[in-house]
Enzyme design. Structure first.
Site: not given
Ligand code: VGL
Ligand code: ZN
Length: 196
Positions: A11, A53, A55, A72, A97, A141
């Protein structure tokens, strides 16, 4: 000690870096460190996976829909792009993911490659036995991917000089590292890196 290794870069996206929608304090500091790991693995001929990440616009992961986080890393948005400082080789495999709109899921092991093949399957196809994990975020993550990797029978080494955490509660990242060590993960820094 002949287990075959892979690098998992987690990420490194614009939204997780300073100025981004969910910026991790000093999150960009680890990019040059990760670039050194990437070069080292690439030269050793070992596979490199880069997670993102990724979404949907509406997901229970976001505050607006009952979750924890500001919006985000929405699929296709600028903030979801990899940070431009990250130097991935052309043959790096992108793992997406966090696509399920109804689930708060941080584990990269639940992500999939561009053909939709789940990461654990891809790793097994490559004969990977040990995953080296660095990136963002230590307390989400990186933590969950490490614990899930161990549960699925992989050996895991976390790159402690190449992770940063959100620390919603102070100390979350420190606790996450204690937890993953207790669960059986190894840790290393670049200076002490040993590829198996
Ligand atoms: C994550 C916060 C929100 C991560 C993803 O991948 O660590 N943290 N979304
Ligand atoms: Zn996230």
């Amino acid at each position: 000690m002949t287990d075959k290794s892979a690098l998992l870069v987690v990420d490194i996206q614009i939204d997780f870096c300073p100025g981004g929608a969910l910026s991790v304090p000093r999150g960009d500091e680890i990019i040059p460190v990760l670039n050194r790991y990437i070069e080292r693995f690439h030269r050793a001929g070992l596979p490199i996976f880069a997670t993102r990440d990724w979404h949907p616009a509406k997901t229970s992961h976001f505050k607006a829909f009952g979750g924890t986080w500001p919006v985000h890393c929405v699929q296709g948005s600028e903030g979801a792009q990899f940070h431009p400082g990250l130097m991935l080789p052309d043959n790096a495999i992108i793992i997406s993911k966090g696509m399920d709109p109804n689930r708060d899921d941080y584990s990269a092991l639940h992500g999939a490659d561009p053909n939709g093949i789940p990461l654990p399957e891809v790793l097994r196809e490559f004969g990977i036995e040990r995953i080296f994990i660095g990136g963002l975020t230590t307390d989400y993550c990186v933590r969950e991917s490490t614990l899930e990797g161990l549960r699925q029978g992989f050996r895991v080494t976390v790159l402690t000089d190449a992770v940063r955490g959100v620390d919603l509660k102070p100390g979350d990242s420190v606790r996450a590292l204690q937890e993953i060590r207790a669960a059986g993960a190894d840790t290393t820094t670049f200076e002490t890196l040993r590829l198996y």
